[in-house]
Design a protein around this motif. Structure first.
Motif, PDB file in Angstrom:
ATOM      1  N   MET A   1      85.081  47.816  30.278  1.00 53.27           N
ATOM      2  CA  MET A   1      84.358  46.695  30.859  1.00 53.27           C
ATOM      3  C   MET A   1      83.315  46.175  29.881  1.00 53.27           C
ATOM      4  O   MET A   1      82.626  46.951  29.223  1.00 53.27           O
ATOM      5  N   LYS A   2      83.214  44.864  29.795  1.00 51.64           N
ATOM      6  CA  LYS A   2      82.186  44.228  28.995  1.00 51.64           C
ATOM      7  C   LYS A   2      81.178  43.564  29.927  1.00 51.64           C
ATOM      8  O   LYS A   2      81.532  43.111  31.026  1.00 51.64           O
ATOM      9  N   PHE A   3      79.923  43.479  29.458  1.00 50.71           N
ATOM     10  CA  PHE A   3      78.866  42.939  30.290  1.00 50.71           C
ATOM     11  C   PHE A   3      78.108  41.838  29.546  1.00 50.71           C
ATOM     12  O   PHE A   3      77.788  41.955  28.363  1.00 50.71           O
ATOM     13  N   GLY A   4      77.855  40.767  30.280  1.00 49.31           N
ATOM     14  CA  GLY A   4      77.008  39.696  29.795  1.00 49.31           C
ATOM     15  C   GLY A   4      75.928  39.408  30.819  1.00 49.31           C
ATOM     16  O   GLY A   4      75.843  40.070  31.862  1.00 49.31           O
ATOM     17  N   LEU A   5      75.123  38.403  30.530  1.00 49.87           N
ATOM     18  CA  LEU A   5      74.051  38.002  31.433  1.00 49.87           C
ATOM     19  C   LEU A   5      74.333  36.618  32.005  1.00 49.87           C
ATOM     20  O   LEU A   5      74.966  35.778  31.363  1.00 49.87           O
ATOM     21  N   PHE A   6      73.865  36.411  33.213  1.00 47.35           N
ATOM     22  CA  PHE A   6      73.957  35.117  33.886  1.00 47.35           C
ATOM     23  C   PHE A   6      72.532  34.773  34.289  1.00 47.35           C
ATOM     24  O   PHE A   6      72.005  35.324  35.258  1.00 47.35           O
ATOM     25  N   SER A   7      71.882  33.908  33.510  1.00 44.54           N
ATOM     26  CA  SER A   7      70.440  33.713  33.627  1.00 44.54           C
ATOM     27  C   SER A   7      70.093  32.355  34.214  1.00 44.54           C
ATOM     28  O   SER A   7      70.842  31.395  34.082  1.00 44.54           O
ATOM     29  N   SER A   8      68.935  32.309  34.830  1.00 40.68           N
ATOM     30  CA  SER A   8      68.396  31.066  35.374  1.00 40.68           C
ATOM     31  C   SER A   8      66.945  30.965  34.938  1.00 40.68           C
ATOM     32  O   SER A   8      66.034  31.255  35.701  1.00 40.68           O
ATOM     33  N   ALA A   9      66.747  30.600  33.673  1.00 40.88           N
ATOM     34  CA  ALA A   9      65.401  30.589  33.112  1.00 40.88           C
ATOM     35  C   ALA A   9      64.514  29.559  33.811  1.00 40.88           C
ATOM     36  O   ALA A   9      64.984  28.522  34.272  1.00 40.88           O
ATOM     37  N   GLN A  10      63.219  29.869  33.885  1.00 41.54           N
ATOM     38  CA  GLN A  10      62.224  28.957  34.434  1.00 41.54           C
ATOM     39  C   GLN A  10      61.104  28.789  33.415  1.00 41.54           C
ATOM     40  O   GLN A  10      60.773  29.713  32.680  1.00 41.54           O
ATOM     41  N   ALA A  11      60.530  27.585  33.384  1.00 38.09           N
ATOM     42  CA  ALA A  11      59.508  27.293  32.374  1.00 38.09           C
ATOM     43  C   ALA A  11      58.234  28.107  32.590  1.00 38.09           C
ATOM     44  O   ALA A  11      57.548  28.450  31.632  1.00 38.09           O
ATOM     45  N   ASN A  12      57.919  28.418  33.832  1.00 35.41           N
ATOM     46  CA  ASN A  12      56.681  29.143  34.110  1.00 35.41           C
ATOM     47  C   ASN A  12      56.916  30.651  34.083  1.00 35.41           C
ATOM     48  O   ASN A  12      58.033  31.133  34.203  1.00 35.41           O
ATOM     49  N   SER A  13      55.840  31.398  33.929  1.00 33.54           N
ATOM     50  CA  SER A  13      55.883  32.857  34.032  1.00 33.54           C
ATOM     51  C   SER A  13      54.870  33.291  35.084  1.00 33.54           C
ATOM     52  O   SER A  13      54.256  32.454  35.744  1.00 33.54           O
ATOM     53  N   GLY A  14      54.685  34.582  35.226  1.00 32.31           N
ATOM     54  CA  GLY A  14      53.836  35.086  36.295  1.00 32.31           C
ATOM     55  C   GLY A  14      52.434  34.522  36.301  1.00 32.31           C
ATOM     56  O   GLY A  14      51.899  34.157  37.352  1.00 32.31           O
ATOM     57  N   ASP A  15      51.816  34.435  35.129  1.00 31.82           N
ATOM     58  CA  ASP A  15      50.415  34.024  35.061  1.00 31.82           C
ATOM     59  C   ASP A  15      50.196  32.642  34.470  1.00 31.82           C
ATOM     60  O   ASP A  15      49.083  32.109  34.548  1.00 31.82           O
ATOM     61  N   LEU A  16      51.245  32.066  33.868  1.00 32.46           N
ATOM     62  CA  LEU A  16      51.083  30.797  33.166  1.00 32.46           C
ATOM     63  C   LEU A  16      52.003  29.744  33.756  1.00 32.46           C
ATOM     64  O   LEU A  16      53.149  30.016  34.099  1.00 32.46           O
ATOM     65  N   GLY A  17      51.509  28.516  33.843  1.00 33.06           N
ATOM     66  CA  GLY A  17      52.241  27.439  34.483  1.00 33.06           C
ATOM     67  C   GLY A  17      53.367  26.892  33.623  1.00 33.06           C
ATOM     68  O   GLY A  17      53.536  27.279  32.456  1.00 33.06           O
ATOM     69  N   PRO A  18      54.132  25.959  34.178  1.00 32.84           N
ATOM     70  CA  PRO A  18      55.304  25.437  33.474  1.00 32.84           C
ATOM     71  C   PRO A  18      54.978  24.705  32.190  1.00 32.84           C
ATOM     72  O   PRO A  18      55.795  24.653  31.275  1.00 32.84           O
ATOM     73  N   GLU A  19      53.759  24.147  32.106  1.00 26.86           N
ATOM     74  CA  GLU A  19      53.423  23.362  30.908  1.00 26.86           C
ATOM     75  C   GLU A  19      53.338  24.233  29.656  1.00 26.86           C
ATOM     76  O   GLU A  19      53.424  23.744  28.531  1.00 26.86           O
ATOM     77  N   THR A  20      53.192  25.542  29.805  1.00 23.99           N
ATOM     78  CA  THR A  20      53.119  26.432  28.638  1.00 23.99           C
ATOM     79  C   THR A  20      54.507  26.771  28.097  1.00 23.99           C
ATOM     80  O   THR A  20      54.637  27.151  26.936  1.00 23.99           O
ATOM     81  N   GLY A  21      55.521  26.677  28.934  1.00 18.64           N
ATOM     82  CA  GLY A  21      56.864  27.081  28.525  1.00 18.64           C
ATOM     83  C   GLY A  21      57.015  28.579  28.337  1.00 18.64           C
ATOM     84  O   GLY A  21      58.009  29.041  27.769  1.00 18.64           O
ATOM     85  N   GLN A  22      56.045  29.372  28.824  1.00 22.40           N
ATOM     86  CA  GLN A  22      56.088  30.812  28.589  1.00 22.40           C
ATOM     87  C   GLN A  22      57.351  31.446  29.161  1.00 22.40           C
ATOM     88  O   GLN A  22      57.895  32.388  28.586  1.00 22.40           O
ATOM     89  N   GLY A  23      57.824  30.922  30.283  1.00 17.84           N
ATOM     90  CA  GLY A  23      59.037  31.477  30.865  1.00 17.84           C
ATOM     91  C   GLY A  23      60.237  31.322  29.949  1.00 17.84           C
ATOM     92  O   GLY A  23      61.097  32.210  29.871  1.00 17.84           O
ATOM     93  N   PHE A  24      60.319  30.207  29.224  1.00 19.75           N
ATOM     94  CA  PHE A  24      61.414  30.017  28.268  1.00 19.75           C
ATOM     95  C   PHE A  24      61.279  30.968  27.083  1.00 19.75           C
ATOM     96  O   PHE A  24      62.267  31.491  26.572  1.00 19.75           O
ATOM     97  N   ILE A  25      60.056  31.192  26.640  1.00 20.33           N
ATOM     98  CA  ILE A  25      59.827  32.136  25.545  1.00 20.33           C
ATOM     99  C   ILE A  25      60.215  33.548  25.975  1.00 20.33           C
ATOM    100  O   ILE A  25      60.859  34.298  25.222  1.00 20.33           O
ATOM    101  N   ASP A  26      59.855  33.917  27.206  1.00 18.42           N
ATOM    102  CA  ASP A  26      60.248  35.223  27.740  1.00 18.42           C
ATOM    103  C   ASP A  26      61.767  35.349  27.813  1.00 18.42           C
ATOM    104  O   ASP A  26      62.336  36.412  27.538  1.00 18.42           O
ATOM    105  N   TYR A  27      62.431  34.245  28.205  1.00 16.50           N
ATOM    106  CA  TYR A  27      63.891  34.231  28.273  1.00 16.50           C
ATOM    107  C   TYR A  27      64.507  34.535  26.909  1.00 16.50           C
ATOM    108  O   TYR A  27      65.464  35.318  26.796  1.00 16.50           O
ATOM    109  N   LEU A  28      63.961  33.931  25.845  1.00 15.48           N
ATOM    110  CA  LEU A  28      64.479  34.177  24.506  1.00 15.48           C
ATOM    111  C   LEU A  28      64.290  35.640  24.112  1.00 15.48           C
ATOM    112  O   LEU A  28      65.216  36.286  23.604  1.00 15.48           O
ATOM    113  N   ASP A  29      63.095  36.185  24.348  1.00 12.14           N
ATOM    114  CA  ASP A  29      62.825  37.591  24.018  1.00 12.14           C
ATOM    115  C   ASP A  29      63.766  38.523  24.793  1.00 12.14           C
ATOM    116  O   ASP A  29      64.286  39.498  24.239  1.00 12.14           O
TER     117      ASP A  29
END
Length: 342
Positions: A1-29
């Motif tokens: 069996m092979k495994f991949g990810l099925f992601s639904s990235a969001q621009a915001n993160s827990g402490d920072l709003g969408p304008e920071t894009g932190q959620g996208f940066i977290d997605y990349l990491d």
């Protein structure tokens, strides 16, 4: 069996709003770590007008991921063709394929969320025709180096040649999400790879894979189990109480998706609606449980003919690592044993 990810990235993160894009940066990491842990691929959604900052410029986000990875296949699940100019989309997809070194898996769809059809002011009744016309334009664009013109129902192009050509020939693999027998047969005949939904049982999946395989073979097309990916929600629980709490959180998240999918008539919309009216239906086949419980569920999928699973992992990087260290090796050993037996 092979495994991949099925992601639904969001621009915001827990402490920072969408304008920071932190959620996208977290997605990349997160995906860089997934590659290091041995995951095969990462597929990302495209959505608009949600109000909860879901990724909308999916190919741009995948381009950033292409620059930080070497082996991870980069997929869309899915780009909704009715929303896009097919020539511009073909150019963007080919560019991503080149920059990634031929790692792009192009998941495409017709759209299902009522809120998006309303927002773009596109009639749902046009979705099929728009999808078909876009496919025809894009495949022609990728496979010819000669100039051509197109005059269709929705799009007109005059004396064009689409550049650059993609790295993969004749073009990046096309993936479609399908569940009904007619849609699965159409996908097989057109040579599309298949994404099967998160909610179907192992028995239903076995039937659908069988239909797809038989239809491909009937039309002289090779069948490979890796041409079928099955989406599954995942949470590795500490105990039963932890599992039940996680399932409750997942049910609330799924309800949000159901609410934006339903048309005003309450009948049409996403495939998820077929499961949403049954209590617990959208969580019934989720991979939520202890490592042993999850292994048992994955073995049932394997027995149904599933060789490729795309995981929507609840709980972030800690859950990603736990799955990779406690569950993935079991199926890597099983695959190695099967190869040795052959």
């Amino acid at each position: 069996m092979k495994f991949g990810l099925f992601s639904s990235a969001q621009a915001n993160s827990g402490d920072l709003g969408p304008e920071t894009g932190q959620g996208f940066i977290d997605y990349l990491d997160y995906n860089v770590e997934a590659e290091a842990l041995g995951f095969k691929s990462s597929f990302s959604v495209e959505h608009h007008f949600t109000g909860w900052n879901q990724v909308s410029a999916t190919l741009m986000l995948l381009m950033a991921l292409a620059m930080r990875t070497k082996t991870l296949r980069l997929g869309t699940a899915v780009i909704v063709l009715p929303w896009h100019n097919p020539v511009l989309l073909a150019e963007q997809a080919a560019t991503l394929d080149l920059i990634s070194g031929g790692r792009f898996d192009f998941g495409i769809g017709k759209g299902y969320r009522h809120s998006e059809f309303k927002g773009f002011q596109i009639a749902p009744e046009e979705a099929e025709a728009r999808f078909q016309e876009a496919i025809d334009v894009m495949t022609r664009a990728w496979t010819t180096r000669q100039r051509f013109s197109h005059r269709g129902r929705f799009w007109h192009f005059e004396d064009i040649v689409v550049e650059p050509p993609p790295a993969q020939k004749p073009h990046p693999p096309l993936w479609v999400a399908a569940g009904s027998e007619p849609s699965i047969r159409r996908a097989a005949v057109r040579g599309f790879n298949l994404i099967l939904d998160q909610y179907a049982s192992a028995q239903q999946l076995a039937q659908r894979i069988g239909i797809y395989k038989a239809e491909r073979q009937a039309h002289g097309l090779h069948f490979d189990p890796m041409q079928v990916a099955v989406a599954r929600q995942l949470y590795v629980a500490k105990d039963e109480a932890d599992k039940q709490a996680a399932l409750k959180r997942q049910a609330a998240y799924t309800k949000r998706t159901v609410d934006v999918s339903r048309a005003p008539d309450r009948k049409s919309g996403s495939h998820v609606l077929a499961y949403a009216d049954k209590a617990g239906g959208t969580e019934e086949n989720a991979l939520y449980g202890t490592p042993d419980e999850i292994c048992t569920m994955l073995e049932a999928l394997h027995d149904a003919g599933v060789g490729y699973v795309l995981l929507t992992i609840a709980g972030g990087a800690a859950q990603l690592r736990r799955f990779a260290r406690e569950i993935m090796p079991v199926f890597a050993r099983s695959a190695a044993a099967a190869d040795a037996a052959e």
